[in-house]
Design a protein around this motif. Structure first.
Motif, PDB file in Angstrom:
ATOM      1  N   ARG A 100       0.835  -1.212   0.000  1.00  0.00           N
ATOM      2  CA  ARG A 100       0.000   0.000   0.000  1.00  0.00           C
ATOM      3  C   ARG A 100       0.866   1.257   0.000  1.00  0.00           C
ATOM      4  NH1 ARG A 100      -3.785   2.220   4.713  1.00  0.00           N
ATOM      5  NH2 ARG A 100      -5.376   3.303   3.497  1.00  0.00           N
ATOM      6  N   ALA A 101       1.952   1.229   0.744  1.00  0.00           N
ATOM      7  CA  ALA A 101       2.859   2.376   0.779  1.00  0.00           C
ATOM      8  C   ALA A 101       3.503   2.608  -0.582  1.00  0.00           C
ATOM      9  CB  ALA A 101       3.935   2.160   1.845  1.00  0.00           C
ATOM     10  N   ASP A 102       3.921   1.520  -1.242  1.00  0.00           N
ATOM     11  CA  ASP A 102       4.532   1.661  -2.570  1.00  0.00           C
ATOM     12  C   ASP A 102       3.535   2.227  -3.582  1.00  0.00           C
ATOM     13  OD1 ASP A 102       6.996   0.714  -1.759  1.00  0.00           O
ATOM     14  OD2 ASP A 102       6.491  -1.379  -2.169  1.00  0.00           O
ATOM     15  N   ILE A 103       2.291   1.762  -3.538  1.00  0.00           N
ATOM     16  CA  ILE A 103       1.264   2.273  -4.448  1.00  0.00           C
ATOM     17  C   ILE A 103       1.015   3.760  -4.185  1.00  0.00           C
ATOM     18  CG2 ILE A 103      -1.185   2.120  -5.022  1.00  0.00           C
ATOM     19  CD1 ILE A 103      -1.012  -0.879  -4.516  1.00  0.00           C
ATOM     20  N   THR A 104       0.953   4.129  -2.918  1.00  0.00           N
ATOM     21  CA  THR A 104       0.735   5.535  -2.566  1.00  0.00           C
ATOM     22  C   THR A 104       1.853   6.414  -3.097  1.00  0.00           C
ATOM     23  OG1 THR A 104      -0.431   4.892  -0.537  1.00  0.00           O
ATOM     24  CG2 THR A 104       0.410   7.145  -0.658  1.00  0.00           C
ATOM     25  N   LYS A 105       3.078   5.943  -2.931  1.00  0.00           N
ATOM     26  CA  LYS A 105       4.222   6.722  -3.405  1.00  0.00           C
ATOM     27  C   LYS A 105       4.211   6.865  -4.917  1.00  0.00           C
ATOM     28  CE  LYS A 105       8.778   6.636  -4.876  1.00  0.00           C
ATOM     29  NZ  LYS A 105       9.445   5.934  -6.003  1.00  0.00           N
ATOM     30  N   ARG A 117      12.368  -4.836  17.036  1.00  0.00           N
ATOM     31  CA  ARG A 117      12.228  -3.413  17.335  1.00  0.00           C
ATOM     32  C   ARG A 117      12.095  -2.589  16.042  1.00  0.00           C
ATOM     33  NH1 ARG A 117      16.696  -2.746  19.721  1.00  0.00           N
ATOM     34  NH2 ARG A 117      15.968  -3.131  21.857  1.00  0.00           N
ATOM     35  N   GLN A 118      12.948  -2.894  15.064  1.00  0.00           N
ATOM     36  CA  GLN A 118      12.897  -2.148  13.804  1.00  0.00           C
ATOM     37  C   GLN A 118      11.619  -2.449  13.025  1.00  0.00           C
ATOM     38  OE1 GLN A 118      14.964   0.220  12.938  1.00  0.00           O
ATOM     39  NE2 GLN A 118      13.725   0.629  11.107  1.00  0.00           N
ATOM     40  N   ALA A 119      11.131  -3.672  13.097  1.00  0.00           N
ATOM     41  CA  ALA A 119       9.879  -4.017  12.418  1.00  0.00           C
ATOM     42  C   ALA A 119       8.712  -3.231  13.002  1.00  0.00           C
ATOM     43  CB  ALA A 119       9.614  -5.516  12.531  1.00  0.00           C
ATOM     44  N   GLU A 120       8.707  -3.020  14.314  1.00  0.00           N
ATOM     45  CA  GLU A 120       7.639  -2.257  14.950  1.00  0.00           C
ATOM     46  C   GLU A 120       7.695  -0.787  14.540  1.00  0.00           C
ATOM     47  OE1 GLU A 120       4.254  -1.621  17.125  1.00  0.00           O
ATOM     48  OE2 GLU A 120       5.217  -3.488  16.483  1.00  0.00           O
ATOM     49  N   VAL A 121       8.906  -0.220  14.486  1.00  0.00           N
ATOM     50  CA  VAL A 121       9.049   1.180  14.049  1.00  0.00           C
ATOM     51  C   VAL A 121       8.556   1.337  12.623  1.00  0.00           C
ATOM     52  CG1 VAL A 121      10.736   2.979  13.508  1.00  0.00           C
ATOM     53  CG2 VAL A 121      10.963   1.667  15.625  1.00  0.00           C
ATOM     54  N   THR A 122       8.963   0.424  11.742  1.00  0.00           N
ATOM     55  CA  THR A 122       8.553   0.504  10.343  1.00  0.00           C
ATOM     56  C   THR A 122       7.056   0.298  10.190  1.00  0.00           C
ATOM     57  OG1 THR A 122      10.710  -0.431   9.755  1.00  0.00           O
ATOM     58  CG2 THR A 122       9.040  -0.362   8.035  1.00  0.00           C
ATOM     59  N   ARG A 123       6.498  -0.602  10.981  1.00  0.00           N
ATOM     60  CA  ARG A 123       5.060  -0.851  10.923  1.00  0.00           C
ATOM     61  C   ARG A 123       4.263   0.406  11.282  1.00  0.00           C
ATOM     62  NH1 ARG A 123       2.323  -5.678  11.537  1.00  0.00           N
ATOM     63  NH2 ARG A 123       4.229  -6.651  12.344  1.00  0.00           N
ATOM     64  N   LEU A 124       4.684   1.113  12.325  1.00  0.00           N
ATOM     65  CA  LEU A 124       3.984   2.338  12.733  1.00  0.00           C
ATOM     66  C   LEU A 124       4.032   3.390  11.626  1.00  0.00           C
ATOM     67  CD1 LEU A 124       5.172   2.642  16.448  1.00  0.00           C
ATOM     68  CD2 LEU A 124       2.924   1.924  15.611  1.00  0.00           C
ATOM     69  N   LEU A 125       5.183   3.506  10.976  1.00  0.00           N
ATOM     70  CA  LEU A 125       5.294   4.469   9.875  1.00  0.00           C
ATOM     71  C   LEU A 125       4.391   4.083   8.700  1.00  0.00           C
ATOM     72  CD1 LEU A 125       9.148   5.122   9.837  1.00  0.00           C
ATOM     73  CD2 LEU A 125       7.361   6.726  10.553  1.00  0.00           C
ATOM     74  N   LEU A 126       4.347   2.791   8.396  1.00  0.00           N
ATOM     75  CA  LEU A 126       3.509   2.352   7.278  1.00  0.00           C
ATOM     76  C   LEU A 126       2.030   2.521   7.582  1.00  0.00           C
ATOM     77  CD1 LEU A 126       5.423  -0.908   6.266  1.00  0.00           C
ATOM     78  CD2 LEU A 126       5.425   1.285   5.074  1.00  0.00           C
ATOM     79  N   GLU A 127       1.639   2.296   8.817  1.00  0.00           N
ATOM     80  CA  GLU A 127       0.234   2.504   9.183  1.00  0.00           C
ATOM     81  C   GLU A 127      -0.153   3.968   9.114  1.00  0.00           C
ATOM     82  OE1 GLU A 127      -0.033   0.699  12.999  1.00  0.00           O
ATOM     83  OE2 GLU A 127      -0.334  -1.343  12.205  1.00  0.00           O
ATOM     84  N   GLY A 128       0.846   4.865   9.182  1.00  0.00           N
ATOM     85  CA  GLY A 128       0.566   6.292   9.041  1.00  0.00           C
ATOM     86  C   GLY A 128       0.171   6.699   7.631  1.00  0.00           C
ATOM     87  N   ILE A 129       0.287   5.777   6.649  1.00  0.00           N
ATOM     88  CA  ILE A 129      -0.143   6.072   5.288  1.00  0.00           C
ATOM     89  C   ILE A 129      -1.638   6.388   5.250  1.00  0.00           C
ATOM     90  CG2 ILE A 129      -0.440   5.048   2.992  1.00  0.00           C
ATOM     91  CD1 ILE A 129       2.372   5.865   3.469  1.00  0.00           C
ATOM     92  N   SER A 130      -2.401   5.775   6.141  1.00  0.00           N
ATOM     93  CA  SER A 130      -3.836   6.066   6.195  1.00  0.00           C
ATOM     94  C   SER A 130      -4.080   7.535   6.506  1.00  0.00           C
ATOM     95  CB  SER A 130      -4.517   5.187   7.240  1.00  0.00           C
ATOM     96  OG  SER A 130      -4.395   3.817   6.906  1.00  0.00           O
ATOM     97  N   SER A 131      -3.317   8.089   7.435  1.00  0.00           N
ATOM     98  CA  SER A 131      -3.438   9.518   7.739  1.00  0.00           C
ATOM     99  C   SER A 131      -3.010  10.364   6.546  1.00  0.00           C
ATOM    100  CB  SER A 131      -2.583   9.865   8.961  1.00  0.00           C
ATOM    101  OG  SER A 131      -2.989   9.135  10.105  1.00  0.00           O
ATOM    102  N   THR A 132      -2.028   9.877   5.810  1.00  0.00           N
ATOM    103  CA  THR A 132      -1.601  10.591   4.603  1.00  0.00           C
ATOM    104  C   THR A 132      -2.725  10.651   3.587  1.00  0.00           C
ATOM    105  OG1 THR A 132       0.697   9.914   4.934  1.00  0.00           O
ATOM    106  CG2 THR A 132       0.068  10.599   2.725  1.00  0.00           C
ATOM    107  N   HIS A 133      -3.452   9.546   3.424  1.00  0.00           N
ATOM    108  CA  HIS A 133      -4.584   9.535   2.494  1.00  0.00           C
ATOM    109  C   HIS A 133      -5.649  10.544   2.917  1.00  0.00           C
ATOM    110  CE1 HIS A 133      -3.799   5.259   0.698  1.00  0.00           C
ATOM    111  NE2 HIS A 133      -2.789   6.097   0.537  1.00  0.00           N
ATOM    112  N   VAL A 134      -5.925  10.619   4.206  1.00  0.00           N
ATOM    113  CA  VAL A 134      -6.923  11.569   4.697  1.00  0.00           C
ATOM    114  C   VAL A 134      -6.478  13.003   4.407  1.00  0.00           C
ATOM    115  CG1 VAL A 134      -8.062  12.456   6.761  1.00  0.00           C
ATOM    116  CG2 VAL A 134      -7.757  10.001   6.471  1.00  0.00           C
TER     117      VAL A 134
END
Length: 397
Positions: free
Chosen positions: A45-50, A230-247
Motif C-alpha cells: 500500500r505504501a509503494d502504491i501511494t508513493k 524493534r525495527q519491524a515495529e518502528v517501520t510498521r507504525l510508519l507504514l500505518e501512518g499512510i492512512s493519515s496521509t490519504h486523509v
C-alpha cells in the motif's frame, strides 16, 4: 584512531556477512525470514501511494505550468531556497499585445475598440489563472511534495534498516545452524582404542569448542532477533501512518477542486461579460452550416442551448425590437430578392411564438432581415413563419 579502525573492521565484517546472506538467498542456498501478511500489505500500500502521488504531482505541475523550461527554473529556485520570479501568464501577454495593437490601429476604430475590450478580458483571465496556480500550489502541490520529500524518505530509510536487520538475523540463524551441525559431528562416538588415545582428546576438545560456538551463536541470534523486532515495529507504525496521509491528501484534493471551480467560474463570467459588450448570443452553436452530422444523441440541441444563460443583445435595440414586433404582427414580407431554400438538418422545438418549429429533412424558405443576429434567419413554411437557427439548416442554392 584505534577505535575507528576497529569500528571500520567491524562494519566491513557486517557488510560482508550481509552480502553473503543476500547472495545465498538469491541463489536459493539460504533461508529468508518472511514478514507477516499484514506487514506485506502495508508495504504494498505504501509503494502504491508513493508511485501514484509522484504521477499525480507531476501531471498537476504540467497542468499548472505547461512550459517545461519554466518548471525546471522553478524547481532550481526552490532547491536554492530562493524566491521564484513573477512570470506573466499567457493571457496577460495576449492582453498586452491586443492593447498595443489597438493603440496602433486607433482605439476609436471598431477593430481597436474590440481589441481593447477583448484585451481587458484576457488580462482578467490571466489574473484568475495566476490566482488559481498560486492556490493550487499551496493547497495541493506542496502537501504532495512534502510527503514525498519528508514522510516517504523516512519510510524508505527505516525500510532499508529493517532489511539490514533481517539480513543480520538470517545470517545469525545460518551461523547457529552450522555451529550445531559441527557440534553434533564433533560429539559423535569418539575412538576409545588404546592405540589411538590422542583422537579422544582431540574429539573432546573440538566438542567443547563447538559448544562454546553454539552458545555464542545463540546469544548473537537473540540480539539480532531483538533488533529486528524493534525495527519491524518502528517501520510498521510508519507504514500505518499512510492512512493519515490519504486523509490529508483527500482534504487537499477537495481544496484543489474548489480553487479550480472558482477559476473556471470566473473565466465563464468574464467571457459572458465580454459577449454582452460585443452584443453576441452565447446560447447558440456557431459552426459549419453545411455539416450533416447531427448533435450527440445524449444531449438534444434544445437542451444544450437551454443550459447556457441567454445574454441580451447590446448595441442594436431598435433593430431587434423592430424584428420582434414584425414577427408578432405576423406581417413580415420576404424581400424581393435574397430568399433561399433550405433543408432542415435536425428537429427543433420553438422556444416561443417568435420561432418556427422544425422537422428534420423538411424544406423551408429562409431569408434575413436588417438588424437580425447572423445566427438566425426568418423561415417560412406555408402560412407559418418565425425565427430559425442557421446551424439547423443546410442552405441550398
Amino acid at each position: 584512531m584505534e577505535f575507528s579502525v576497529k569500528k571500520l573492521a567491524s562494519d566491513a565484517g557486517v557488510f560482508f556477512s550481509r552480502a553473503v546472506q543476500f547472495t545465498e538467498e538469491k541463489l536459493g542456498q539460504a533461508e529468508k525470514t518472511e514478514l507477516d501478511a499484514h506487514f506485506e500489505n502495508l508495504l504494498a500500500r505504501a509503494d502504491i501511494t508513493k508511485n501514484w502521488t509522484e504521477k499525480i504531482l507531476h501531471q498537476t505541475e504540467i497542468l499548472l505550468q505547461p512550459n517545461p523550461s519554466a518548471r525546471v527554473e522553478e524547481f532550481l529556485y526552490e532547491k536554492l531556497d530562493r524566491k521564484v520570479p513573477s512570470r506573466v501568464t499567457n493571457g496577460e501577454l495576449l492582453a498586452q499585445y491586443m492593447v498595443e495593437a489597438a493603440n496602433d490601429f486607433g482605439p476609436g476604430t471598431p477593430y481597436g475598440k474590440t481589441l481593447l475590450k477583448v484585451g481587458e478580458t484576457q488580462k482578467r483571465l490571466g489574473g484568475a489563472e495566476r490566482d488559481f496556480m498560486h492556490s493550487a500550489s499551496i493547497s495541493f502541490l506542496n502537501p504532495l511534495r512534502n510527503f514525498l520529500e519528508g514522510d516517504w524518505r523516512t519510510i524508505t530509510k527505516e525500510r532499508r534498516i529493517l532489511e539490514n536487520r533481517r539480513l543480520d538475523l538470517d545470517a545469525c540463524k545460518a551461523r547457529l545452524k552450522k555451529a550445531k551441525a559441527a557440534e553434533a559431528k564433533a560429539s559423535a562416538v569418539p575412538d576409545f582404542q588404546e592405540t589411538r588415545p590422542r583422537n579422544y582428546i582431540l574429539s573432546a576438545s573440538a566438542s567443547a569448542l563447538w559448544s562454546d560456538e553454539v552458545e555464542k551463536a545463540e546469544h548473537e541470534l537473540r540480539l539480532a532477533q531483538t533488533e529486528f523486532d524493534r525495527q519491524a515495529e518502528v517501520t510498521r507504525l510508519l507504514l500505518e501512518g499512510i492512512s493519515s496521509t490519504h486523509v490529508n491528501h483527500l482534504r487537499c484534493l477537495h481544496e484543489f477542486v474548489e480553487s479550480q471551480t472558482t477559476y473556471y467560474a470566473q473565466g465563464y463570467q468574464y467571457m459572458l461579460d465580454l459577449q454582452k459588450q460585443l452584443g453576441r448570443f452565447p446560447g447558440t452553436f456557431v459552426g459549419n452550416v453545411e455539416s450533416s452530422s447531427p448533435p450527440p444523441a445524449t444531449t438534444s440541441p434544445t437542451t444544450v442551448a437551454a443550459s447556457i444563460p441567454a445574454v441580451p443583445i447590446v448595441g442594436a435595440p431598435n433593430a431587434a425590437t423592430a424584428v420582434e414586433g414584425a414577427l408578432t404582427l405576423n406581417d413580415v414580407k420576404p424581400p424581393a430578392s435574397g430568399t433561399r431554400k433550405a433543408r432542415v438538418l435536425y428537429d427543433y422545438e420553438a422556444a416561443d411564438s417568435s420561432e418556427l418549429a422544425l422537422l428534420a429533412d423538411e424544406m423551408i424558405t429562409v431569408y434575413s432581415l436588417p438588424g437580425m443576429d447572423p445566427d438566425w434567419l426568418i423561415g417560412e413554411r406555408g402560412n407559418k413563419k418565425g425565427k430559425v437557427p442557421v446551424t439547423y439548416l443546410e442552405l441550398l442554392s
